[in-house]
Write a protein that holds these residues in place. Structure first.
Motif, PDB file in Angstrom:
ATOM      1  N   ASN A   1       0.816  -1.203   0.000  1.00  0.00           N
ATOM      2  CA  ASN A   1       0.000   0.000   0.000  1.00  0.00           C
ATOM      3  C   ASN A   1       0.850   1.254   0.000  1.00  0.00           C
ATOM      4  O   ASN A   1       0.557   2.229  -0.685  1.00  0.00           O
ATOM      5  N   LEU A   2       1.937   1.247   0.792  1.00  0.00           N
ATOM      6  CA  LEU A   2       2.794   2.416   0.870  1.00  0.00           C
ATOM      7  C   LEU A   2       3.504   2.649  -0.451  1.00  0.00           C
ATOM      8  O   LEU A   2       3.606   3.773  -0.923  1.00  0.00           O
ATOM      9  N   ARG A   3       3.981   1.570  -1.087  1.00  0.00           N
ATOM     10  CA  ARG A   3       4.664   1.740  -2.364  1.00  0.00           C
ATOM     11  C   ARG A   3       3.725   2.337  -3.395  1.00  0.00           C
ATOM     12  O   ARG A   3       4.102   3.193  -4.183  1.00  0.00           O
TER      13      ARG A   3
ATOM     14  N   GLU B   1       7.737  10.214  11.216  1.00  0.00           N
ATOM     15  CA  GLU B   1       8.761   9.570  12.034  1.00  0.00           C
ATOM     16  C   GLU B   1      10.102   9.565  11.306  1.00  0.00           C
ATOM     17  O   GLU B   1      10.163   9.635  10.073  1.00  0.00           O
ATOM     18  N   THR B   2      11.180   9.477  12.080  1.00  0.00           N
ATOM     19  CA  THR B   2      12.529   9.563  11.531  1.00  0.00           C
ATOM     20  C   THR B   2      12.756   8.599  10.371  1.00  0.00           C
ATOM     21  O   THR B   2      13.366   8.960   9.360  1.00  0.00           O
ATOM     22  N   GLY B   3      12.261   7.381  10.502  1.00  0.00           N
ATOM     23  CA  GLY B   3      12.492   6.393   9.461  1.00  0.00           C
ATOM     24  C   GLY B   3      11.818   6.714   8.145  1.00  0.00           C
ATOM     25  O   GLY B   3      12.185   6.148   7.108  1.00  0.00           O
ATOM     26  N   TYR B   4      10.847   7.615   8.168  1.00  0.00           N
ATOM     27  CA  TYR B   4      10.110   7.961   6.951  1.00  0.00           C
ATOM     28  C   TYR B   4      10.431   9.357   6.423  1.00  0.00           C
ATOM     29  O   TYR B   4       9.992   9.725   5.337  1.00  0.00           O
ATOM     30  N   ILE B   5      11.191  10.152   7.185  1.00  0.00           N
ATOM     31  CA  ILE B   5      11.411  11.535   6.755  1.00  0.00           C
ATOM     32  C   ILE B   5      12.182  11.598   5.443  1.00  0.00           C
ATOM     33  O   ILE B   5      11.943  12.472   4.606  1.00  0.00           O
ATOM     34  N   GLY B   6      13.101  10.643   5.207  1.00  0.00           N
ATOM     35  CA  GLY B   6      13.844  10.636   3.954  1.00  0.00           C
ATOM     36  C   GLY B   6      12.948  10.429   2.753  1.00  0.00           C
ATOM     37  O   GLY B   6      13.184  10.986   1.674  1.00  0.00           O
ATOM     38  N   LEU B   7      11.912   9.637   2.917  1.00  0.00           N
ATOM     39  CA  LEU B   7      10.953   9.387   1.841  1.00  0.00           C
ATOM     40  C   LEU B   7      10.223  10.666   1.458  1.00  0.00           C
ATOM     41  O   LEU B   7      10.122  11.020   0.285  1.00  0.00           O
TER      42      LEU B   7
ATOM     43  N   ALA C   1      26.379   6.964   3.648  1.00  0.00           N
ATOM     44  CA  ALA C   1      26.289   8.427   3.617  1.00  0.00           C
ATOM     45  C   ALA C   1      25.986   8.940   2.216  1.00  0.00           C
ATOM     46  O   ALA C   1      25.390  10.009   2.043  1.00  0.00           O
ATOM     47  N   SER C   2      26.368   8.177   1.211  1.00  0.00           N
ATOM     48  CA  SER C   2      26.119   8.567  -0.186  1.00  0.00           C
ATOM     49  C   SER C   2      24.664   8.391  -0.586  1.00  0.00           C
ATOM     50  O   SER C   2      24.248   8.843  -1.659  1.00  0.00           O
ATOM     51  N   GLY C   3      23.869   7.728   0.265  1.00  0.00           N
ATOM     52  CA  GLY C   3      22.480   7.449  -0.063  1.00  0.00           C
ATOM     53  C   GLY C   3      22.264   6.071  -0.663  1.00  0.00           C
ATOM     54  O   GLY C   3      21.134   5.699  -0.983  1.00  0.00           O
TER      55      GLY C   3
ATOM     56  N   GLY D   1      17.613   6.909   4.724  1.00  0.00           N
ATOM     57  CA  GLY D   1      17.247   6.910   3.314  1.00  0.00           C
ATOM     58  C   GLY D   1      15.744   6.909   3.145  1.00  0.00           C
ATOM     59  O   GLY D   1      14.990   6.831   4.114  1.00  0.00           O
ATOM     60  N   PRO D   2      15.279   6.975   1.907  1.00  0.00           N
ATOM     61  CA  PRO D   2      13.844   7.089   1.646  1.00  0.00           C
ATOM     62  C   PRO D   2      13.026   5.883   2.086  1.00  0.00           C
ATOM     63  O   PRO D   2      11.825   5.996   2.289  1.00  0.00           O
TER      64      PRO D   2
END
Length: 420
Positions: A4-6, A90-96, A215-217, A380-381
């Protein structure tokens, strides 16, 4: 959840836009500002204070489950309708979400850049766009780690109970699992060493210099030895009977606190209030020691303002107020949410905080010290989705549905499939 998220994310990056209305005037003519959260952020008393100080503003909180919240937010941003005026991430999703900053109000346009020194530098950077031109989020708390433990269960198993002696018991995770062997050999009936594999795994990963992303992503889950080492250590402990087999944020996990089913749990600052609410009959039997390795991070969030709202200026004011130093300090004293602003780590109101529920543990000093030692980890995202994949994989091991090696391969396959 991942599927669903994808799908929602795919639509988000396709840029589908539909005119929306996320808020409007309330029946009394006030401006209604909705704030979307996952779980209890401890804001309710602050809303009342804000409304009193800002006549004409009515704050309405909407809380959904962790995964549902982020999935829905992605969908709302994709369609251009339905998002709350203020949305927590949340932190784990902020990159997305920061990968598409045009969907959010840029706090830099409101002069927030002058306040950037309030926050830990790495916390500020986590929600800053790659080009540094757009700040989509204001940091709420950080998940500075400690270890919460049950003194009564330790005593029955023949382990030390004094928090300094307990901290010395596990200078690193290898020592922690060795202590778990001692506990398991003399454990009170119906109890295990820790709550579940996912909690311990997340704590270990949260300490690594490099976790799921370089660090490069670049995604490095499969090739990063720290990830595999954490997996092997935790699954070995599961096979040795140290885990209660509880999955975080489930009803069974909640009941595990009240039923005294485990003796230790890696606990970020925000979890102390949760333990108090779930284990009321165990007041005074819990204590807090240093986490193996000395520090680490689990969780932490940001407040964002989607552009689609009708009252973005008012929403920005609310987000800035809720994340200002005085409010962060008040939240720590009330709920244990550790501020993301380092100046507060020297404030006596923070460092001097003790909690009777936790045997008068000096939680302020413990968590502030942990946060100061914390080394930021690249996000990461798909960090949040990867965390869910590992949680599900460890649950399959604990349920006996897959061997550790088979579950590892399944998790890697899920992550690689989701990366396509």
């Amino acid at each position: 959840m991942e599927r669903n998220l994808r799908g929602a994310v795919a639509a988000l990056f396709a840029g589908v836009l539909i005119a929306s209305c996320s808020s409007g005037p309330s029946e009394g003519g006030d401006i209604k500002l909705t704030i979307g959260l996952f779980g209890d952020f401890g804001y309710r008393k602050l809303y009342a204070q804000y409304e009193k100080e800002h006549p004409g503003i009515d704050v309405v909180e909407r809380v959904t489950a962790f995964d549902d919240h982020h999935t829905s937010l992605a969908a709302h941003l994709a369609t251009g309708r339905g998002a709350n005026d203020v949305e927590a991430i949340e932190t784990g999703y902020i990159g997305l979400f920061k990968a598409n900053p045009g969907k959010f109000v840029n706090f830099l346009d409101y002069g927030v850049g002058a306040e950037r020194t309030w926050w830990l530098p790495w916390k500020w950077d986590q929600s800053l766009s790659k080009d540094g031109k757009s700040q989509i989020g204001l940091g709420t708390d950080v998940g500075g780690l400690a270890m919460c433990y049950r003194t009564d269960l330790f005593k029955k198993a023949g382990l030390p109970t004094d928090r300094k002696a307990v901290s010395a018991l596990w200078p690193d995770w290898n020592a922690y699992f060795k202590a778990g062997e001692r506990y398991t050999a003399h454990a009170p009936a119906g109890t295990r060493w820790f709550d579940g594999g996912a909690t311990v795994f997340d704590a270990i990963i949260g300490q690594a210099h490099t976790g799921y992303y370089a660090a490069s992503g670049t995604l490095v889950v499969k090739t990063n030895p720290a990830v595999r080492q954490a997996w092997d250590a935790v699954t070995h402990a599961i096979e040795n009977g140290q885990s209660a087999g509880l999955t975080p944020l489930t009803n069974d996990w909640n009941n595990g606190f009240a039923q005294s089913r485990f003796a230790t749990i890696p606990c970020p600052a925000w979890m102390t209030a949760f333990i108090q609410s779930q284990a009321k009959s165990s007041a005074g039997k819990w204590d807090v020691a240093t986490v193996p390795g000395g520090s680490g991070n689990w969780g932490g969030s940001f407040l964002t303002v989607p552009k689609q709202g009708n009252h973005t200026d008012e929403a920005v004011k609310l987000a800035r107020w809720l994340t200002a130093p005085e409010q962060q300090k008040a939240l720590f004293k009330e709920n244990g949410n550790l501020p993301s602003q380092p100046a507060l780590y020297k404030d006596p109101a923070v460092t001097g905080l003790v909690k009777p529920f936790f045997n008068d543990a000096p939680v302020g000093q413990i968590f502030a010290d942990s946060a100061l030692k914390l080394k930021p980890q690249p996000q990461g995202p798909k960090s949040g989705q990867i965390m869910v994949a590992f949680t599900n994989g460890l649950a399959r091991v604990e349920e006996g549905n897959e061997s550790p090696e088979a579950a590892w391969n399944s998790v890697i396959a899920d992550i690689e499939h989701g990366d396509r």
